[in-house]
Design an enzyme around this catalytic site. Structure first.
Site, short mmCIF file in Angstrom:
data_model
loop_
_atom_site.label_atom_id
_atom_site.label_comp_id
_atom_site.label_asym_id
_atom_site.label_seq_id
_atom_site.Cartn_x
_atom_site.Cartn_y
_atom_site.Cartn_z
CB CYS A 77 -34.16 12.60 -13.18
SG CYS A 77 -35.83 12.12 -12.63
CG HIS A 113 -45.73 12.46 -10.78
ND1 HIS A 113 -46.08 11.61 -11.80
CD2 HIS A 113 -45.12 13.52 -11.35
CE1 HIS A 113 -45.70 12.15 -12.95
NE2 HIS A 113 -45.12 13.29 -12.72
CD GLU A 152 -42.60 16.29 -6.52
OE1 GLU A 152 -41.92 16.76 -5.59
OE2 GLU A 152 -42.21 16.27 -7.70
CB CYS A 190 -33.89 16.51 -6.92
SG CYS A 190 -33.78 15.75 -8.55
#
Length: 275
Positions: A12, A74, A126, A194
């Site tokens: 990404c 993260h 994360e 996202c």
């Protein structure tokens, strides 16, 4: 053998940005630069950066005072930021902008007097960073059963945020359970989600209708890669999580010799269009 490549695939934008930050730091400051946690869960990328002089650590205590230090995509908890300041580390923050946006949402919800509920996986870097960024009451839920077990009154003002590496599909049932459970609940706008994870999962679902075997090229410690593999398994298609070229696929007696395309082994590619 016909090979179908999923579209979109690969890293990404947030991960590409983080890799770029490490490479630019090495070019500007020289080796070594220290990276807290793997910059991305991809062995080939990590080894390539390590060969250039990046040193990956799990704790800031492993970093010499004053050294160039990079936080991974993260994100990190506030206590990690505080420790870096105390040790006078020169920090480059590669936290994904969308992860940072989630941190901001959590802080705003707390400022409104709400209990923040994070939908995510316990132990994920994360999640640890997000929980550590919220300056107030915050709890983690992974399943609908976790929602039922929350020790909160139904009229408690709450707000939910989600781990960015979970897709809309992954979180839908838990969010629905939260909305059934609490009468005063807020959450992020759908435009804040996202879609990189969602789009890649959708691509695998399309592959399940086209392919006899699915190979997910990724790391075993990658939440995203494991979820893509699970989708294939759930669809009843023989699916395998592989890091690179393989000579024997587990569960298949016949030996299969092939070489994976270089673009799937950590080489960078332009951002793919959404399917």
């Amino acid at each position: 053998m016909r090979v179908i490549l999923a579209q979109p695939r690969g890293f990404c934008a947030g991960v590409i940005r983080a890799i770029d930050i490490v490479e630019q730091a090495l070019a500007k400051f020289g080796a070594p630069v220290y990276v807290r946690h793997e910059i991305v869960h991809n062995r080939h990328v990590v080894e390539r950066l390590r060969a250039k002089g990046a040193r990956f650590v799990e704790h800031l205590s492993e970093v010499p005072a004053g050294a160039i230090t990079i936080f991974s995509a993260h994100g990190v908890a506030r206590r990690v930021e505080d420790e870096a300041r105390t040790r006078r580390l020169s920090v480059l923050d590669a936290t994904c902008p969308l992860v940072a946006k989630v941190h901001g949402q959590g802080k705003r919800y707390v400022a409104q007097g709400r209990v923040v509920i994070l939908v995510g996986h316990a132990g994920h870097p994360e999640v640890e960073g997000t929980l550590g960024q919220i300056p107030g009451p915050a709890v983690l839920v992974q399943t609908e059963q976790d929602v039922d077990a929350l020790d909160l009154a139904p009229d408690t003002p709450v707000a939910y945020i989600t781990q960015t590496t979970l897709s809309v599909d992954d979180t839908r049932a838990v969010i629905a359970a939260l909305k059934r459970r609490f009468s005063d609940i807020e959450g992020p706008d759908i435009n804040d989600i996202c879609y990189a994870t969602q789009n890649r999962q959708s691509a695998v679902r399309v592959l399940c209708r086209l392919a006899d075997v699915i190979l997910v090229v990724g790391a075993k410690n990658s939440s995203n890669s494991n979820r893509l593999w699970e989708i294939g398994v759930e669809a009843g298609v023989p699916s395998y999580l592989v890091a690179d070229e393989v000579s024997v696929l587990p569960g298949i007696e016949e030996k299969v010799e092939f070489k994976l395309p270089a673009e799937l082994l950590g080489a960078r590619q332009p951002l793919a269009r959404a399917s």
